[in-house]
Each structure stands twice: as structure tokens, then as C-alpha cells.
Motif scaffolding. Structure first.
Motif, PDB file in Angstrom:
ATOM      1  N   GLN A 170       6.534   1.763  -2.504  1.00  0.00           N
ATOM      2  CA  GLN A 170       5.150   1.720  -2.054  1.00  0.00           C
ATOM      3  C   GLN A 170       4.266   1.234  -3.202  1.00  0.00           C
ATOM      4  O   GLN A 170       4.614   1.371  -4.372  1.00  0.00           O
ATOM      5  CB  GLN A 170       4.693   3.066  -1.507  1.00  0.00           C
ATOM      6  N   ASN A 171       3.141   0.634  -2.834  1.00  0.00           N
ATOM      7  CA  ASN A 171       2.248   0.027  -3.823  1.00  0.00           C
ATOM      8  C   ASN A 171       3.019  -0.939  -4.730  1.00  0.00           C
ATOM      9  O   ASN A 171       2.839  -0.960  -5.947  1.00  0.00           O
ATOM     10  CB  ASN A 171       1.560   1.108  -4.672  1.00  0.00           C
TER      11      ASN A 171
ATOM     12  N   THR B 277       0.842  -1.194   0.000  1.00  0.00           N
ATOM     13  CA  THR B 277       0.000   0.000   0.000  1.00  0.00           C
ATOM     14  C   THR B 277       0.880   1.248   0.000  1.00  0.00           C
ATOM     15  O   THR B 277       2.109   1.163  -0.060  1.00  0.00           O
ATOM     16  CB  THR B 277      -0.893   0.016   1.247  1.00  0.00           C
ATOM     17  N   GLU B 278       0.243   2.395   0.098  1.00  0.00           N
ATOM     18  CA  GLU B 278       0.998   3.635   0.253  1.00  0.00           C
ATOM     19  C   GLU B 278       1.653   3.659   1.635  1.00  0.00           C
ATOM     20  O   GLU B 278       1.154   3.066   2.591  1.00  0.00           O
ATOM     21  CB  GLU B 278       0.087   4.845   0.078  1.00  0.00           C
TER      22      GLU B 278
ATOM     23  N   LEU C 144       8.190   7.199   4.695  1.00  0.00           N
ATOM     24  CA  LEU C 144       8.699   7.884   3.504  1.00  0.00           C
ATOM     25  C   LEU C 144       9.888   8.782   3.824  1.00  0.00           C
ATOM     26  O   LEU C 144      10.756   8.998   2.971  1.00  0.00           O
ATOM     27  CB  LEU C 144       7.577   8.717   2.857  1.00  0.00           C
TER      28      LEU C 144
END
Length: 204
Positions: free
Chosen positions: A91-92, A72-73, A79
Motif C-alpha cells: 500500500q502507498n 493509496t492505503e 489487507l
């Protein structure tokens, strides 16, 4: 027929000598992938930003690239780890990229809190990555050598172990051998012979 060696030996301890013939070791078959080279890449797959001692490991192993992936994010705190030159975030992440990271990374860090993601520990094991974990983040002990499991707060010991593993090709190969040895892994021919023997013994 008992697949796990430790369980088999425990069964023998708990039964009398004349009952031992009723038990037999079987082992497990794994789909091991050939690892062509050793890279100073450590892989983490997570569903949260709760990754034990990540900052400490990144700062104390500047020559190791940490590849942290999520389905996922990612949160703002995770981050922010891009501030370190030896951190790469995904991510993702796609399933194809996960397969790629399993191939290229030589170490898997089972240090994310909460649930394991997509059986990743076994996948890392079958890709012959050396797996390290903390005892409170460990998801599947069957795939780790005891020397690579660390108590909470022992991140310095994990750093030292990673440095030792990467010290030479022989050290890395030995770490993989130790990991496989404790997993009850057997060759297909051995598995087949034990299974046939067990079935034959049962039918008698």
C-alpha cells in the motif's frame, strides 16, 4: 499510414482494389525491456479492492506469488488477503517499487475494476510480462493475446492458462511472442522504412 494491423486490413476490406495503394501499414514502436528470468510472480496494480477472482486465483495457484499494489492505503478487506502465504501487499507504493515489480514479475493480471492505474498495462507489456485479463476488467486489449482474455466466471480457465504458461520456459516465451505479434509491433528499421515510403508516396 495505419499503425494497427487489424485496422489496416479492415481498411482494405472496405475499399476497392484501386484504392488500396492509398493505404499502408505502419506498426508501433515499443520500448521493450530485457527480462532475464521467469519468476512465478503475478503483479496487480489497483486503486480499489475490487479485484476480480483474486481469492480464487490465490487459492488455486499456491505456487504463484501475487503482488498486489495500490497507490493509496488499502481497505480492510484487501489487507485481509495477507492471510495467504502467497500474497504480498504494497500500500502507498512508490514509483520506484512499481518499477521494481515490473522487472521481477513475469505475469501481469489486468483484473482490477474501475480505471487503469498509470498506464500499467502498456508498461507490463513493454517489460515482457504475459498479461491476462477478464473481458469485463480489461483496460487495453491492444496488449493482450486473445488466448489470455477470459469471460466473466471463467476464472478456472485463467488458472489453467497460468499453469500452462508456467509449465516450461518455452511455453512462457511463446506466450510473450503471441502477445507481441498481435500488438502491431515492428522493428525501428521497418518503422522508418514504412514511414519514409508513406511520406514519399504522399508527396508524389
Amino acid at each position: 499510414m495505419i499503425p494497427q494491423n487489424a485496422t489496416y486490413h479492415r481498411a482494405l476490406q472496405l475499399t476497392s482494389q484501386d484504392q488500396h495503394s492509398y493505404f499502408g501499414p505502419l506498426g508501433y514502436l515499443y520500448d521493450f525491456k530485457v527480462k532475464d528470468d521467469i519468476r512465478k510472480d503475478a503483479f496487480v496494480l489497483t486503486n480499489s479492492d475490487q479485484i476480480e477472482a483474486l481469492t480464487y486465483l490465490v487459492e488455486n495457484l499456491p505456487n504463484v506469488t501475487f503482488r498486489v499494489a495500490a497507490l493509496t492505503e488499502m481497505s480492510a478487506s484487501l489487507l485481509s488477503m495477507v492471510r495467504y502465504p502467497n500474497v504480498v501487499l504494497y500500500q502507498n507504493i512508490s514509483q520506484e517499487r512499481i518499477k521494481e515489480l515490473l522487472k521481477v514479475s513475469s505475469i501481469y493480471l489486468d483484473i482490477n475494476h474501475y480505471a487503469e492505474v498509470q498506464g500499467i498495462v502498456r508498461k507490463a507489456f513493454e517489460h515482457q510480462q504475459v498479461i491476462l485479463a477478464f473481458s469485463h476488467t480489461l483496460h487495453d486489449c491492444h496488449f493482450l493475446a486473445q488466448a489470455n482474455i477470459f469471460d466473466q466466471g471463467k476464472e478456472a480457465d485463467m488458472v489453467a492458462r497460468i499453469q500452462e504458461i508456467y509449465q516450461s520456459v518455452d511455453n512462457y516465451r511463446e506466450a510473450v511472442v503471441q502477445q507481441i505479434a498481435q500488438s502491431s509491433s515492428v522493428e525501428p528499421a521497418v518503422f522508418k522504412a514504412r514511414l519514409q515510403e508513406g511520406i514519399g508516396g504522399h508527396s508524389e
